[in-house]
Enzyme design. Structure first.
Site, PDB file in Angstrom:
ATOM      1  N   ASP A  22      -4.405  -6.093  -8.266  1.00  0.00           N
ATOM      2  CA  ASP A  22      -4.698  -5.597  -6.823  1.00  0.00           C
ATOM      3  C   ASP A  22      -4.982  -4.203  -6.919  1.00  0.00           C
ATOM      4  O   ASP A  22      -4.964  -3.715  -8.236  1.00  0.00           O
ATOM      5  CB  ASP A  22      -3.289  -5.864  -6.101  1.00  0.00           C
ATOM      6  CG  ASP A  22      -3.730  -5.733  -4.783  1.00  0.00           C
ATOM      7  OD1 ASP A  22      -4.751  -5.423  -4.015  1.00  0.00           O
ATOM      8  OD2 ASP A  22      -2.653  -6.072  -3.783  1.00  0.00           O
TER       9      ASP A  22
ATOM     10  N   HIS B 102       0.934  -1.277  -0.181  1.00  0.00           N
ATOM     11  CA  HIS B 102      -0.125  -0.142  -0.081  1.00  0.00           C
ATOM     12  C   HIS B 102       0.839   1.119   0.066  1.00  0.00           C
ATOM     13  O   HIS B 102       0.517   2.168  -0.538  1.00  0.00           O
ATOM     14  CB  HIS B 102      -0.576   0.038   1.073  1.00  0.00           C
ATOM     15  CG  HIS B 102      -1.931  -1.098   1.250  1.00  0.00           C
ATOM     16  ND1 HIS B 102      -1.885  -2.186   1.886  1.00  0.00           N
ATOM     17  CD2 HIS B 102      -3.163  -1.183   0.582  1.00  0.00           C
ATOM     18  CE1 HIS B 102      -2.967  -3.000   1.676  1.00  0.00           C
ATOM     19  NE2 HIS B 102      -3.636  -2.173   0.899  1.00  0.00           N
TER      20      HIS B 102
END
Length: 537
Positions: free
Chosen positions: A287, A214
């Site tokens: 993702d 992230h």
């Protein structure tokens, strides 16, 4: 919206090239969004012929708020809101939308007041009970189905072979490729039995990294042979078994792509390895494309989506710039390449809309009963000298707890049944507790870690963690751990420490742990990873 989805042969001729590209885009939908944001997404769905949406809790939740600076506002009515939004977004769509969500341990991963099942690491501790894993998948599938969700973006099949992993850890079934594969297969079979789509993630394997994708791009410096032997093992097996989709993570793996490109935009990883070498013919989904591992590298709107598509991606998850992304792909890609991805995505839609998946009433009692069974079969004794434990239980001991669960049923049960007064250890009463400990040789400690992720030593205050370590070193302690078992690695426990891992703090897991404390059953679980030795520090 027309509820009837035409078959691919019809759709292929009915849809324009632009509509076909729109079908490859999956923007994020936030359950707790403002009316203005909801209308914006309705407009995008309607004008761009968006193919799918993926639901998240809110713009302050972990999926967007990587640094954790925004406060998550809880909404007791999130589930009702989800149902309303699905209805609104489907009405806005000219072509039925695929509705996706991350429900690895149930809708509770994103939505308050919905059934929560154990984390994958808990299921990884269960020995020889594939039916239980099947039942978890089936229950989660039914919960998705009843909410109007077609596609559960799970399970995680990463082999968590790095205990410092900040983003996988408890979401993995363990550090053994065979365990991870067998557990995830049973889970998927359960979901498939009720007609819910699946996605194995995060290809080519996010387990051996200490970087959160992230925030930054993890680099995995392993040879292709090593990856094929271990990280890629579960993916290969799932491909052979006919998995619906494979999610590609944001990873830099020089042995697979020497350019250093994230796997999400890597032709050698997506097309050459996953598509051609491993023979996967289904949908390849990215993702979340908002994650900094990739989004930081593509500052011009739409170029990230185009790069992922060029590398071989079919579905752009959490695309933040669908308008520009669609334009970039239309400008650069051939009609044949667009058709390939469109066909795969459309056939997945057909499977979702035309499958025999049928809604069934969820029975709350069944859900509780399943969790009770999972608690029984996962509970794990680590180290533990049996004679010391029995001596401790039979004599006087101090009944302590650390952490603040919604309800500390375990320590209360010890107090009520055995008349051992419960003391909750906090930084403000640490001096008093230390004095109490000084006059007691035996301690039963219920441990509820403040955080599930390892960042900041699972949320433990320094003084509290030091207190636990001293307790283990100096006293006869029996610990019941209600949380992420990787906490064991920071406790500095010795081989003769007495440690029982209950994994979850759910009410039924605490009840089962107390039954174990009373010697009503023998622990059957096995720790699903190798624990660090106490010599680290």
């Amino acid at each position: 919206m027309n509820d009837l989805l035409p078959k691919y042969e019809e759709a292929k001729n009915q849809l324009t090239l632009k509509q076909k590209v729109g079908q490859l885009f999956m923007p994020a939908a936030f359950i707790n969004d403002t009316e203005e944001e909801v209308q914006k997404l309705e407009y995008l769905i309607n004008t761009l012929d968006i193919g799918a949406i993926c639901f998240f809790h809110s713009r302050a939740s972990a999926a967007t708020n990587f640094e954790g600076k925004k406060k998550v506002v809880h909404n007791e009515k999130s589930y009702d809101r989800l149902l309303q939004l699905i209805e609104r977004y489907q009405k806005a769509a000219n072509i039925p939308l695929l509705i996706a969500i991350d429900a690895e341990w149930g809708l509770a991963m994103r939505i308050e007041n919905t059934p929560q099942y154990p984390y994958a690491i808990t299921l990884g501790a269960i020995q020889e009970q594939p039916k239980l894993l099947f039942d978890v998948g089936k229950h989660i599938g039914l919960d998705c189905l009843n909410a109007g969700v077609h596609w559960n973006l799970s399970p995680v099949v990463d082999i968590n072979n790095n205990p410092e992993n900040p983003v996988i850890g408890y979401r993995s079934f363990g550090d053994d490729r065979v365990t991870v594969t067998s557990k995830s297969l049973a889970y998927i079979q359960g979901m498939s039995s009720v007609g819910v789509l699946n996605s194995v993630k995060h290809f080519p394997g996010h387990g051996d990294t200490a970087t959160d994708s992230h925030l930054g791009l993890p680099v995995i410096d392993k040879s292709k042979e090593t990856l094929m032997e271990n990280e890629l093992f579960p993916f290969k097996k799932h491909i052979q078994e006919g998995v619906d989709s494979v999610m590609v993570g944001h990873l830099s793996i020089p042995s697979l792509d020497e350019s250093g490109n994230p796997s999400t935009t890597s032709y050698p990883i997506i097309t050459e390895l996953l598509r051609n070498e491993l023979g996967f013919n289904g949908v390849i989904i990215s993702d979340a494309l908002n994650m900094h591992a990739v989004s930081k590298h593509y500052t011009e709107k739409g170029t990230l989506e185009a790069a992922a598509f060029k590398a071989g991606m079919d579905m752009m998850c959490f695309t933040e710039n669908p308008t520009e992304g669609i334009a970039e792909i239309l400008n650069a890609a051939t009609a044949e390449r667009i058709e390939e991805s469109f066909r795969r995505v459309w056939q997945l839609k057909e499977k979702a809309f035309l499958s025999n998946g049928s809604k069934q009433a969820s029975n709350p009692m069944e859900f509780e009963e399943l969790n009770r069974k999972l608690a029984h079969f996962s509970l794990t004794e680590c180290y533990g000298d049996e004679a010391t434990i029995q001596k401790l239980k039979a004599g006087q001991f101090l009944n302590l707890s650390i952490g603040s669960p919604v309800e500390n049923l375990f320590s209360k049960s010890v107090e009520n049944t055995l008349e051992r007064q419960h003391h909750q250890v906090k930084s403000e009463n640490l001096t008093d507790i230390t004095q109490l400990v000084a006059s007691n040789e035996n301690v039963v400690l219920a441990l509820f870690p403040p955080a599930v992720k390892p960042k900041g030593v699972f949320g433990f205050e320094t003084a509290i963690l030091e207190f636990i370590r001293k307790l283990i070193a100096q006293k006869n302690v029996l610990i019941y751990l209600f949380g992420n078992p990787y906490v064991c690695n920071i406790l500095e426990s010795e081989a003769n420490s007495n440690l029982v891992i209950a994994y979850q703090d759910f009410r039924v897991f605490q009840e089962v742990a107390f039954e174990h404390f009373q010697d009503k059953f023998e622990a059957k679980g096995k720790l699903p990873f190798q624990m660090k030795s106490a010599s680290h520090s």
